[in-house]
Design a protein around this motif. Sequence first.
Motif, PDB file in Angstrom:
ATOM      1  N   PHE A 148       0.837  -1.205   0.000  1.00 12.34           N
ATOM      2  CA  PHE A 148       0.000   0.000   0.000  1.00 12.34           C
ATOM      3  C   PHE A 148       0.870   1.252   0.000  1.00 12.34           C
ATOM      4  O   PHE A 148       0.619   2.189  -0.759  1.00 12.34           O
ATOM      5  CB  PHE A 148      -0.912  -0.011   1.230  1.00 12.34           C
ATOM      6  N   LYS A 149       1.919   1.236   0.817  1.00  9.62           N
ATOM      7  CA  LYS A 149       2.789   2.408   0.910  1.00  9.62           C
ATOM      8  C   LYS A 149       3.605   2.588  -0.366  1.00  9.62           C
ATOM      9  O   LYS A 149       3.910   3.709  -0.767  1.00  9.62           O
ATOM     10  CB  LYS A 149       3.705   2.292   2.128  1.00  9.62           C
ATOM     11  N   ASN A 150       3.958   1.487  -1.027  1.00  9.12           N
ATOM     12  CA  ASN A 150       4.663   1.593  -2.309  1.00  9.12           C
ATOM     13  C   ASN A 150       3.784   2.244  -3.369  1.00  9.12           C
ATOM     14  O   ASN A 150       4.275   2.963  -4.244  1.00  9.12           O
ATOM     15  CB  ASN A 150       5.098   0.207  -2.786  1.00  9.12           C
ATOM     16  N   LEU A 151       2.486   1.983  -3.295  1.00 10.15           N
ATOM     17  CA  LEU A 151       1.546   2.539  -4.267  1.00 10.15           C
ATOM     18  C   LEU A 151       1.239   4.004  -3.997  1.00 10.15           C
ATOM     19  O   LEU A 151       1.208   4.829  -4.910  1.00 10.15           O
ATOM     20  CB  LEU A 151       0.228   1.747  -4.250  1.00 10.15           C
ATOM     21  N   PHE A 152       1.001   4.336  -2.712  1.00 10.83           N
ATOM     22  CA  PHE A 152       0.480   5.663  -2.382  1.00 10.83           C
ATOM     23  C   PHE A 152       1.453   6.546  -1.605  1.00 10.83           C
ATOM     24  O   PHE A 152       1.152   7.709  -1.334  1.00 10.83           O
ATOM     25  CB  PHE A 152      -0.830   5.512  -1.588  1.00 10.83           C
ATOM     26  N   ARG A 153       2.584   6.000  -1.191  1.00 11.30           N
ATOM     27  CA  ARG A 153       3.640   6.750  -0.502  1.00 11.30           C
ATOM     28  C   ARG A 153       3.235   7.240   0.889  1.00 11.30           C
ATOM     29  O   ARG A 153       3.962   8.009   1.518  1.00 11.30           O
ATOM     30  CB  ARG A 153       4.091   7.954  -1.350  1.00 11.30           C
ATOM     31  N   VAL A 154       2.059   6.866   1.371  1.00  7.06           N
ATOM     32  CA  VAL A 154       1.608   7.232   2.719  1.00  7.06           C
ATOM     33  C   VAL A 154       0.971   5.999   3.347  1.00  7.06           C
ATOM     34  O   VAL A 154       0.671   5.012   2.672  1.00  7.06           O
ATOM     35  CB  VAL A 154       0.588   8.394   2.703  1.00  7.06           C
ATOM     36  N   SER A 155       0.737   6.062   4.654  1.00  6.07           N
ATOM     37  CA  SER A 155       0.172   4.920   5.360  1.00  6.07           C
ATOM     38  C   SER A 155      -1.338   4.844   5.187  1.00  6.07           C
ATOM     39  O   SER A 155      -1.998   5.820   4.831  1.00  6.07           O
ATOM     40  CB  SER A 155       0.504   5.015   6.853  1.00  6.07           C
ATOM     41  N   LYS A 156      -1.897   3.678   5.484  1.00  8.08           N
ATOM     42  CA  LYS A 156      -3.351   3.499   5.429  1.00  8.08           C
ATOM     43  C   LYS A 156      -4.043   4.421   6.432  1.00  8.08           C
ATOM     44  O   LYS A 156      -5.098   4.993   6.138  1.00  8.08           O
ATOM     45  CB  LYS A 156      -3.720   2.045   5.737  1.00  8.08           C
ATOM     46  N   ASP A 157      -3.451   4.558   7.619  1.00 10.58           N
ATOM     47  CA  ASP A 157      -4.068   5.393   8.660  1.00 10.58           C
ATOM     48  C   ASP A 157      -4.173   6.842   8.205  1.00 10.58           C
ATOM     49  O   ASP A 157      -5.180   7.510   8.462  1.00 10.58           O
ATOM     50  CB  ASP A 157      -3.257   5.318   9.960  1.00 10.58           C
ATOM     51  N   LEU A 158      -3.137   7.332   7.512  1.00 14.86           N
ATOM     52  CA  LEU A 158      -3.174   8.717   7.029  1.00 14.86           C
ATOM     53  C   LEU A 158      -4.278   8.889   5.986  1.00 14.86           C
ATOM     54  O   LEU A 158      -5.004   9.891   5.996  1.00 14.86           O
ATOM     55  CB  LEU A 158      -1.825   9.115   6.437  1.00 14.86           C
ATOM     56  N   VAL A 159      -4.428   7.912   5.092  1.00 18.14           N
ATOM     57  CA  VAL A 159      -5.490   7.989   4.081  1.00 18.14           C
ATOM     58  C   VAL A 159      -6.860   7.968   4.754  1.00 18.14           C
ATOM     59  O   VAL A 159      -7.756   8.741   4.405  1.00 18.14           O
ATOM     60  CB  VAL A 159      -5.372   6.827   3.071  1.00 18.14           C
ATOM     61  N   VAL A 183     -15.894   8.997  -1.567  1.00 17.52           N
ATOM     62  CA  VAL A 183     -14.863   9.902  -1.047  1.00 17.52           C
ATOM     63  C   VAL A 183     -13.528   9.173  -0.967  1.00 17.52           C
ATOM     64  O   VAL A 183     -12.474   9.746  -1.249  1.00 17.52           O
ATOM     65  CB  VAL A 183     -15.279  10.452   0.331  1.00 17.52           C
ATOM     66  N   LYS A 184     -13.576   7.892  -0.611  1.00 17.17           N
ATOM     67  CA  LYS A 184     -12.341   7.109  -0.537  1.00 17.17           C
ATOM     68  C   LYS A 184     -11.645   7.072  -1.898  1.00 17.17           C
ATOM     69  O   LYS A 184     -10.423   7.269  -1.979  1.00 17.17           O
ATOM     70  CB  LYS A 184     -12.662   5.678  -0.088  1.00 17.17           C
ATOM     71  N   THR A 185     -12.415   6.864  -2.972  1.00 13.84           N
ATOM     72  CA  THR A 185     -11.835   6.817  -4.310  1.00 13.84           C
ATOM     73  C   THR A 185     -11.250   8.169  -4.708  1.00 13.84           C
ATOM     74  O   THR A 185     -10.164   8.261  -5.288  1.00 13.84           O
ATOM     75  CB  THR A 185     -12.888   6.389  -5.342  1.00 13.84           C
ATOM     76  N   LEU A 186     -11.966   9.244  -4.376  1.00 13.03           N
ATOM     77  CA  LEU A 186     -11.480  10.591  -4.697  1.00 13.03           C
ATOM     78  C   LEU A 186     -10.139  10.855  -4.020  1.00 13.03           C
ATOM     79  O   LEU A 186      -9.197  11.365  -4.648  1.00 13.03           O
ATOM     80  CB  LEU A 186     -12.505  11.637  -4.243  1.00 13.03           C
ATOM     81  N   VAL A 187     -10.041  10.516  -2.746  1.00 10.16           N
ATOM     82  CA  VAL A 187      -8.813  10.775  -1.982  1.00 10.16           C
ATOM     83  C   VAL A 187      -7.673   9.892  -2.487  1.00 10.16           C
ATOM     84  O   VAL A 187      -6.539  10.361  -2.672  1.00 10.16           O
ATOM     85  CB  VAL A 187      -9.065  10.557  -0.479  1.00 10.16           C
ATOM     86  N   LEU A 188      -7.954   8.608  -2.729  1.00 13.39           N
ATOM     87  CA  LEU A 188      -6.919   7.708  -3.233  1.00 13.39           C
ATOM     88  C   LEU A 188      -6.409   8.161  -4.594  1.00 13.39           C
ATOM     89  O   LEU A 188      -5.213   8.056  -4.888  1.00 13.39           O
ATOM     90  CB  LEU A 188      -7.463   6.278  -3.335  1.00 13.39           C
TER      91      LEU A 188
END
Length: 223
Positions: free
Chosen positions: A44-55, A76-81
Amino acid sequence: MAMVMLLVDIADFEEEDEEVLQLRITRKRLRDELNVFNLPDIQFKNLFRVSKDLVRDLVTELRPHLQRERPNGLSVKTLVLCIIRFHAVGSYQRAIGQDFALALSQTAVGRCIRSVSVVINDHMLRRWIKFPATPEQREAAKIKFANALQPFPGAIGAIDCTHVGIVAPKENEEAFVNHHGYHSMNVQMICDPELRILNVSARFPGSRHDAAIWMQSPVRNLM
């Protein structure tokens, strides 16, 4: 003959419209079936560069401002991701939309980036990006720099400008050509030793010199 051609055009349009609809349905099914939060933390972090908790925190923070009335609209989850993935890889919108984790059209990615960016700027920016203004805050900033891995006694911020490439605008195009020869915005940032942003100025075209941007900076007036 003209009527026959018109009927052919209508048939082609309806067929194309049906293909677009099926593509939308396929993309939605892919998004619904794949929950990226089920990925291992490292992937997950390799994909988004941040942690799940931060997302998750961002989704909770932005939900009141991004929640759509349409039941079939993007979550909203899709928009943020989408916007996190875009900034994580610095790629093109079409490539982000074709990412297996998102499955969005290029136009949808563009709308996501615009809408989420506006909400972050309006509701989060000034709360989290603050330059040390009071004597107490500046003393704390000095301590941070003095105790950094590469100490810099007396400093309260590290400043520089960087060119962020853009598509050539239709108006005043020549003002956005930087000394490297491409169109950009010249963005000034100040950060602390932990790379937390303390101040950002992103309103000057690429032809503007770093020194000229600093001369008009509110931080300079504050100092």
